[in-house]
Enzyme design. Structure first.
Site, PDB file in Angstrom:
ATOM      1  N   THR A  76     -29.559  11.603  62.023  1.00  0.00           N
ATOM      2  CA  THR A  76     -29.601  12.240  63.346  1.00  0.00           C
ATOM      3  C   THR A  76     -31.000  12.745  63.689  1.00  0.00           C
ATOM      4  OG1 THR A  76     -28.957  14.271  62.224  1.00  0.00           O
ATOM      5  CG2 THR A  76     -27.198  13.039  63.323  1.00  0.00           C
TER       6      THR A  76
ATOM      7  N   VAL B 249     -36.893  10.701  62.928  1.00  0.00           N
ATOM      8  CA  VAL B 249     -37.212   9.449  62.226  1.00  0.00           C
ATOM      9  C   VAL B 249     -35.944   8.616  62.040  1.00  0.00           C
ATOM     10  CG1 VAL B 249     -38.099   8.455  60.075  1.00  0.00           C
ATOM     11  CG2 VAL B 249     -39.246  10.425  61.104  1.00  0.00           C
TER      12      VAL B 249
ATOM     13  N   CYS C 195     -47.514  10.509  57.880  1.00  0.00           N
ATOM     14  CA  CYS C 195     -47.700   9.771  59.137  1.00  0.00           C
ATOM     15  C   CYS C 195     -49.174   9.681  59.555  1.00  0.00           C
ATOM     16  CB  CYS C 195     -46.849  10.388  60.242  1.00  0.00           C
ATOM     17  SG  CYS C 195     -46.923  12.173  60.301  1.00  0.00           S
TER      18      CYS C 195
ATOM     19  N   HIS D 267     -49.634  10.243  67.005  1.00  0.00           N
ATOM     20  CA  HIS D 267     -50.757  11.009  66.448  1.00  0.00           C
ATOM     21  C   HIS D 267     -52.046  10.239  66.770  1.00  0.00           C
ATOM     22  CE1 HIS D 267     -47.927  13.541  64.570  1.00  0.00           C
ATOM     23  NE2 HIS D 267     -48.110  13.238  63.310  1.00  0.00           N
TER      24      HIS D 267
HETATM   25  P1  A2P Z   1     -28.528  17.337  61.008  1.00  0.00           P
HETATM   26  O1  A2P Z   1     -28.860  16.780  62.349  1.00  0.00           O
HETATM   27  O2  A2P Z   1     -27.073  17.246  60.690  1.00  0.00           O
HETATM   28  O3  A2P Z   1     -29.126  18.705  60.772  1.00  0.00           O
HETATM   29  P2  A2P Z   1     -35.666  16.122  61.800  1.00  0.00           P
HETATM   30  O4  A2P Z   1     -36.756  15.702  60.838  1.00  0.00           O
HETATM   31  O5  A2P Z   1     -35.752  15.432  63.108  1.00  0.00           O
HETATM   32  O6  A2P Z   1     -35.584  17.616  61.908  1.00  0.00           O
HETATM   33  O7  A2P Z   1     -34.275  15.627  61.131  1.00  0.00           O
HETATM   34  C1  A2P Z   1     -33.833  16.079  59.877  1.00  0.00           C
HETATM   35  C2  A2P Z   1     -32.643  15.235  59.454  1.00  0.00           C
HETATM   36  O8  A2P Z   1     -32.219  15.699  58.151  1.00  0.00           O
HETATM   37  C3  A2P Z   1     -31.434  15.373  60.354  1.00  0.00           C
HETATM   38  O9  A2P Z   1     -30.751  14.147  60.410  1.00  0.00           O
HETATM   39  C4  A2P Z   1     -30.602  16.411  59.614  1.00  0.00           C
HETATM   40  O10 A2P Z   1     -29.224  16.354  59.912  1.00  0.00           O
HETATM   41  C5  A2P Z   1     -30.838  15.982  58.194  1.00  0.00           C
HETATM   42  N1  A2P Z   1     -30.503  17.062  57.256  1.00  0.00           N
HETATM   43  C6  A2P Z   1     -30.968  18.320  57.228  1.00  0.00           C
HETATM   44  N2  A2P Z   1     -30.400  19.027  56.208  1.00  0.00           N
HETATM   45  C7  A2P Z   1     -29.568  18.162  55.575  1.00  0.00           C
HETATM   46  C8  A2P Z   1     -28.683  18.274  54.443  1.00  0.00           C
HETATM   47  N3  A2P Z   1     -28.566  19.403  53.755  1.00  0.00           N
HETATM   48  N4  A2P Z   1     -27.953  17.183  54.090  1.00  0.00           N
HETATM   49  C9  A2P Z   1     -28.076  16.025  54.773  1.00  0.00           C
HETATM   50  N5  A2P Z   1     -28.871  15.865  55.848  1.00  0.00           N
HETATM   51  C10 A2P Z   1     -29.622  16.916  56.255  1.00  0.00           C
END
Ligand code: A2P
Length: 332
Positions: A9, A12, A124, A237
């Protein structure tokens, strides 16, 4: 291949889905993982809705894991995933481990050989820099490199983009600008502080550019000094780069080299107002390089400007390109 995306989600993760689709990567099954907050949401891939799953404990039932959910999660789980799958990790958790190849396919695909199921995707800013620097290094021998960066909000993930948009709206409405993701409010500002400060006064982001440039180019004699600055753009960037070379270099020679470099678009026609820009580099696979000129300080010196979509070449595209290398028989 059975492919798993951890962090599906995120900023990236969303690009990974698009790149897999766009490059027609042979996906036999796609598993999407995020935090429990996102479990049950669905995402469209090749015309089908795929449910996001809460990341389980233990190995994942896939051939390749594309991980982009932060360093602490990777540190904890990547070695476990690597028991069953090849892990391409977008975090900095393993990049400096001598047993973990750090790969930019156009530059050091051969370093993948003998990998132990854990492969690191570079920072990156570094990925975008080396796309232009490495071909010039091969041609003229880079000795010293000075980089100043202009890094977009999405480098801090989806929450960074959201904070910039909401903060800009608040600013224009005369309301207070909140900042949580960034250390200061980013709208109408620039912030020379990305990641934590080190004892030597550089930030970790700046040190990553040195460590990773040397590892990817396979040359620890190249000296690199970076000043990393967050700017209020959404993606891409940009970097102002000064290089002192061992051998004599000309603007024409550099243009010739860069016009043939894979993954590079030479955009260098200042008379017609053509040079790299976040506007033109957004959503593009190739990295734009321009403003090439003889440096006025160093004898064999060049200055240039580079803009690259850091969610693509700096992250998702590079990770998928590494996965494509795994499809080739020589990869292990
Ligand atoms: P979620 O959307 O459920 O929080 P970004 O770099 O754009 O902030 O995205 C971070 C990604 O890492 C998101 O998909 C987030 O999911 C996921 N994420 C963060 N914490 C966890 C976790 N404990 N377990 C699995 N995925 C995670």
């Amino acid at each position: 291949m059975k492919v798993g995306i951890v962090g599906a989600t995120g900023a990236v993760g969303q690009e990974l889905l698009k790149v897999l689709e766009d490059r027609n990567f042979p996906v036999s099954e796609l598993r999407l993982y995020a935090s429990s907050r996102s479990a049950g949401k669905t995402v469209r891939f090749r015309g089908k809705e795929i449910a996001i799953e809460a990341l389980p404990e233990g190995p994942l039932p896939v051939d390749v894991v594309l991980a982009s959910a932060g360093g602490s999660l990777s540190k904890q789980y990547a070695p476990v995933w690597a028991q069953k799958s090849v892990v391409i990790d977008n975090s900095s958790a393993f990049r400096y481990d001598p047993d973990v190849p750090l790969i930019v396919p156009e530059i050091n695909a051969q370093a993948l050989k003998g990998h132990k199921n854990l492969i690191a995707n570079p920072n990156c800013t570094t990925a975008i820099l080396v796309m232009a620097l490495y071909p010039l290094h091969e041609a003229f021998g880079a000795k010293r490199v000075i980089v100043s960066t202009y890094q977009s909000s999405s480098g801090a993930g989806a929450s960074g983009m959201q904070e910039l948009l909401e903060g800009t709206r608040a600013y224009l409405e005369g309301k207070p600008v909140q900042n949580k993701t960034f250390v200061h409010p980013l709208p109408f500002n620039v912030i020379p502080h990305i990641d934590s400060f080190q004892d030597n006064g550089y930030t970790k982001e700046e040190m990553k550019v040195l460590w990773e440039t040397q590892k990817i180019m396979g040359d620890s004699s190249v000296k690199v000094s970076c000043t990393a600055v967050r700017v209020p753009t959404l993606r891409v960037h940009s970097e102002a780069v000064t290089v002192e070379f061992d051998r004599p270099v000309s603007v024409e020679g550099a243009r010739e080299v860069l016009s043939q470099a894979p993954g590079v678009d030479l955009v260098d026609d200042p008379a017609n107002k053509l040079y790299p820009l976040p506007y033109t580099a957004t959503g593009k696979y190739n990295v734009e390089v321009g403003r090439i000129r003889k440096n006025l300080v160093f004898d064999n010196g060049l200055d240039f400007f580079v803009s690259g979509d850091q969610l693509l070449k700096g992250a998702a595209l590079n990770a998928v390109q590494i996965a494509e290398l795994l499809l080739e028989p020589v990869a292990k």
